[in-house]
Design an enzyme around this catalytic site. Sequence first.
Site, PDB file in Angstrom:
ATOM      1  CG  ASN A  88      -1.853  -1.151   1.272  1.00 18.42           C
ATOM      2  OD1 ASN A  88      -2.347  -1.574   0.238  1.00 18.42           O
ATOM      3  ND2 ASN A  88      -2.088  -1.695   2.444  1.00 18.42           N
ATOM      4  CG  HIS A 101       4.167  -2.160   5.535  1.00 21.28           C
ATOM      5  ND1 HIS A 101       4.156  -0.776   5.581  1.00 21.28           N
ATOM      6  CD2 HIS A 101       2.874  -2.544   5.636  1.00 21.28           C
ATOM      7  CE1 HIS A 101       2.908  -0.347   5.700  1.00 21.28           C
ATOM      8  NE2 HIS A 101       2.107  -1.400   5.729  1.00 21.28           N
TER       9      HIS A 101
END
Length: 115
Positions: A88, A101
Amino acid sequence: MSTDCLFCRIVEGAVPATVVHETDIVLAFRDIDPQSPTHVLVIPKEHHPDAASMAAADPALAGHLLAVTGEVAKLEGVDASGYRLVFNTGADANQTVFHVHCHVLAGRHLSWPPG
C-alpha cells in the site's frame, strides 16, 4: 532510523513483534490485525516511506525484500497453494505506517477484487 516510526521501533527492538524471518537487512513479522490466516509483514530495516522510494534509492534492497517474501511463503507452508503480496503506497491506498512494508497474505481463497 526514525524514532517516531512504529516499524523502525520494531527493528530496534523497542516494540515487540512476532518475528517469522530475518536477514541482515530485512525483517518479517506477523501482522497484529491479520486479514487472512497467514498475514506477515516484510520490511526493510532501513527506513523508506514507500515501495517506490525504496526501489529508487536501493533497487537491490527492493529485490532482496521480494525474495524474502517467497522465503516467508515457504516457511509458512503456503508457497504451493498460493499467496498475495500487497504494497500500500500513500494514504489513499490505506497505508497507515509510512515505512515500506509488503503484506504476505495467504491461507484461504483470496478473491479479487479484495473485500
